[in-house]
Motif scaffolding. Structure first.
Motif, PDB file in Angstrom:
ATOM      1  N   ARG A   1      -2.523  19.506  44.911  1.00 18.98           N
ATOM      2  CA  ARG A   1      -1.543  19.815  45.959  1.00 18.98           C
ATOM      3  C   ARG A   1      -1.646  18.830  47.126  1.00 18.98           C
ATOM      4  N   ARG A   2      -2.850  18.539  47.513  1.00 12.11           N
ATOM      5  CA  ARG A   2      -3.003  17.613  48.647  1.00 12.11           C
ATOM      6  C   ARG A   2      -2.531  16.204  48.297  1.00 12.11           C
TER       7      ARG A   2
ATOM      8  N   GLU B   1       1.392  16.414  48.130  1.00 16.04           N
ATOM      9  CA  GLU B   1       1.990  16.551  49.467  1.00 16.04           C
ATOM     10  C   GLU B   1       1.838  15.260  50.275  1.00 16.04           C
TER      11      GLU B   1
ATOM     12  N   LEU C   1       4.416  12.794  48.853  1.00 18.09           N
ATOM     13  CA  LEU C   1       5.808  13.110  49.174  1.00 18.09           C
ATOM     14  C   LEU C   1       6.148  12.826  50.630  1.00 18.09           C
ATOM     15  N   ASN C   2       5.180  12.862  51.500  1.00 21.48           N
ATOM     16  CA  ASN C   2       5.439  12.547  52.908  1.00 21.48           C
ATOM     17  C   ASN C   2       5.946  11.123  53.093  1.00 21.48           C
TER      18      ASN C   2
ATOM     19  N   ASP D   1      10.927  17.852  52.563  1.00 19.98           N
ATOM     20  CA  ASP D   1      10.032  18.978  52.804  1.00 19.98           C
ATOM     21  C   ASP D   1      10.156  20.044  51.716  1.00 19.98           C
TER      22      ASP D   1
ATOM     23  N   SER E   1       8.040  19.123  48.773  1.00 22.42           N
ATOM     24  CA  SER E   1       6.606  19.281  48.971  1.00 22.42           C
ATOM     25  C   SER E   1       6.198  20.743  49.182  1.00 22.42           C
ATOM     26  N   SER E   2       7.175  21.611  49.494  1.00 25.37           N
ATOM     27  CA  SER E   2       6.837  23.015  49.750  1.00 25.37           C
ATOM     28  C   SER E   2       6.688  23.823  48.471  1.00 25.37           C
TER      29      SER E   2
ATOM     30  N   LEU F   1       5.887  23.122  44.277  1.00 28.32           N
ATOM     31  CA  LEU F   1       5.672  22.187  43.169  1.00 28.32           C
ATOM     32  C   LEU F   1       6.176  22.804  41.875  1.00 28.32           C
TER      33      LEU F   1
END
Length: 615
Positions: A412-413, A416, A419-420, A485, A488-489, A491
């Protein structure tokens, strides 16, 4: 007034009106083709050939500067207007339109002063003409152009190029096919050396439009005459030669009246043993009538081309009037209607740019097809998913408890964080399209002819359009960032379910060594899996970002670019509307000039139609 006088007088009026309106002789030459279509007479001769005396004899007035060397240093466009018998003679200069000169000595002084105003008190010359009109019952309708005398050498105070400069200036007039050449040559010099005839032969080899004039017949050596020239034996022209007897220097010094001088000239030819048989075809009065008759003939032959030129000019002027627009109405409702019509014209052109009717809208597609994909490819995913960074992120995500099977928090990290990176290209796409839309607004304003006459309205529309585009950009940025967003919110679970799972040992053998969950291969597989997921998201955003941008910016710009401006317009009062329609003074002046020209040419067309075929 005879038909001939009407036609020539009409041409004179058109020529003068052309000069007043700036269509000839400097300034705006947009419609000077009409002047070019009208015939005129250019007076050409060497210095001291008697040009000034011939002109004064034709006019019947002593009005030209005299002296040695170059006296005529600027072209003098002299328009003669025949008036009713008994009416007062007077003169008018184009540069002094409200002043009438009845003293022809003052006319001479003004010519000298106006010449000095351009050339200074030197021997310099200038191609800028002086326009002079003389109204008199003692003249025929005629336009004469007095040109500087041809010379062979430069005298002190003159530039070395003066000889060529004068010839170039004279040629610029006499080379025109509608120009009648009045070639002045002194009879007491060999005609073979005449500067005027040399130049006339070069520009008019057939002699169709050249009138030869011999001056100073009374100054020839005793026992000699100029009959061979005057009767066309030594130098033949298609037009007749005319002899002139100028006033003597003694007569000039005594200010002998020009009417008296004309009478003396008639007596000279009538009593001359050499020229008595030609007396009826000699003298300045005959020359003026001859030129006037020839002009009438030329004008008749040129009427179709003159009418065609006038009609063409009328079409051009009416087209320009359409572009410039009609005068502003005083009624508030009509003013509001005018503002709305101008705004709609601008919006129509802006939409044509977006839809492909005009160039520029394709640059928006270029943002989506080139700039966005290129920006996505440049994102630093290699660095983010490097073995070292994956190991660090996964290890930090587990805290003090090592992951048992799959490092979910590490995944997840990593995702995320990756994707930022999409925020940058997404916002850059919004800014790029915003720049294109602003440029299209600027171009559309420049291409809206109706807006050019209203600088204030132009500025207000530009401000309103750019303010609207700023709002659309802000909304578009919020939307594309929200898209990133959203990715990334949440998956996509199906993607990870399809990933191959790591087994505890190879081949299911309980005695085999357990897979090292902290080995290099393990972290490489994690990086590869994250990269695949990020690639899938990239493909999705590559399609959804353009859709969001078009929906929030392009579509809104097409549909509601000036919506708020229209709302504000509805609240304005008449005085405020009139301020929006504050015209550019230059355009107002242009419209007035255009309207005057249009009136002139329509009146000219009507007059030509009324007199051209009268017999």
């Amino acid at each position: 007034m005879t038909t001939m006088e009407s036609l020539i007088g009409l041409v004179n009026r058109i020529q003068r009106a052309c000069t007043v309106l700036g269509d000839y002789g400097g300034g705006d030459n947009t419609f000077s083709s009409l002047w070019e279509a009208l015939p005129s007479v250019a007076v050409v001769g060497g210095q001291s050939s008697g040009k000034s005396s011939v002109l004064e004899s034709i006019v019947g007035r002593d009005f030209l500067p005299r002296g040695s060397g170059i006296v005529t240093r600027r072209p003098l466009v002299l328009q003669l207007h025949k008036t009713d018998e008994g009416s007062q003679e007077y003169a008018e200069f184009l540069h002094l339109p409200k002043r009438r000169f009845t003293d022809f000595g003052a006319v001479r002084n003004e010519i000298q002063e106006e010449t000095d105003r351009i050339t200074g008190k030197t021997k310099q010359i200038s191609p800028v003409p002086i326009h002079l009109s003389i109204y008199s019952p003692n003249v025929v309708n005629l336009t004469l152009i007095d040109l500087p005398g041809l010379t062979k050498v430069a005298i002190e105070g003159q530039p070395e190029t003066i000889v060529d400069d004068i010839e170039t200036m004279v040629r610029s007039y006499v080379e025109k096919p509608n120009c009648i050449i009045l070639a002045i040559s002194p009879a007491n010099q060999d005609i073979a050396t005449s500067d005027a005839m040399k130049l006339a032969r070069e520009v008019d080899p057939s002699g169709d439009r050249t009138f030869g004039v011999l001056t100073k017949l009374d100054l020839m050596d005793k026992g000699t005459n100029a009959l061979d020239v005057l009767e066309g034996r030594s130098y033949r022209l298609q037009q007749p030669w005319v002899g002139i007897v100028n006033r003597s220097q003694a007569d000039i010094n005594k200010n002998v009246d020009m009417i008296v001088a004309r009478r003396k000239e008639r007596e000279y030819f009538a009593t001359s043993p050499d020229y008595g048989h030609l007396a009826s075809k000699m003298g300045s009065e005959y020359l003026a009538k001859l030129l006037s008759q020839h002009l009438e003939s030329v004008i008749r032959s040129r009427i179709p081309s003159i009418t065609s030129s006038i009609n063409k000019t009328i079409d051009e002027l009416e087209s320009e009037m359409d572009h410039l627009g009609r005068p502003i109405a005083l009624d508030a409702g009509a003013q509001l209607y005018t503002v709305l019509e101008v705004c709609r014209a601008f919006e129509r052109i802006f939409k044509e740019h977006l839809d492909g009717g005009r160039p520029g809208g394709d640059r928006i597609y270029g943002v989506f097809d080139n700039q966005l994909p290129a920006a996505l490819k440049k994102l630093p995913f290699d660095r983010h998913l490097s073995l070292q960074n994956v190991r660090r992120v996964v290890s930090e995500a587990d805290g003090y408890q090592p992951h048992l099977i799959a490092p979910e928090q590490g995944y997840r990290r990593l995702i995320e964080g990756a994707l930022n990176y999409f925020r940058g290209p997404a916002e850059a796409s919004v800014d790029a399209v915003h720049f294109v839309l602003k440029e299209l607004v600027r171009k559309s304003i420049g291409e809206t002819q109706e807006l050019k006459r209203f600088p204030t309205l132009q500025a207000d529309i530009a401000a309103a359009s750019n303010e609207a585009l700023e709002r659309f950009r802000d909304e578009s940025k919020k939307t594309v960032v929200r898209l990133v967003d959203m990715e990334s919110s949440y998956l996509t679970v199906d993607f990870f379910r399809k990933l191959p799972q790591e087994v505890e040992n190879k081949g299911g053998n309980p005695q085999a060594p357990v897979t090292d969950r902290y080995g290099e291969g393990h972290f490489r597989r994690i990086g590869s899996n994250v990269s695949s997921y990020v690639g899938m998201v990239s493909d999705t955003l590559k399609n959804t970002i353009p859709k969001a941008v078009v929906f929030c910016q392009v579509k809104e710009a097409k549909q509601s670019l000036l919506t708020r401006f229209y709302t504000q317009l509805g609240k304005k009062e008449g005085k405020q509307l009139l301020q929006l329609l504050d015209e550019d003074p230059a355009l107002m002046e242009r419209r007035q000039q255009c309207a005057k020209r249009l009136e002139l040419y329509k009146a000219a067309r009507d007059e030509i139609d009324s007199v051209s075929w009268t017999r």
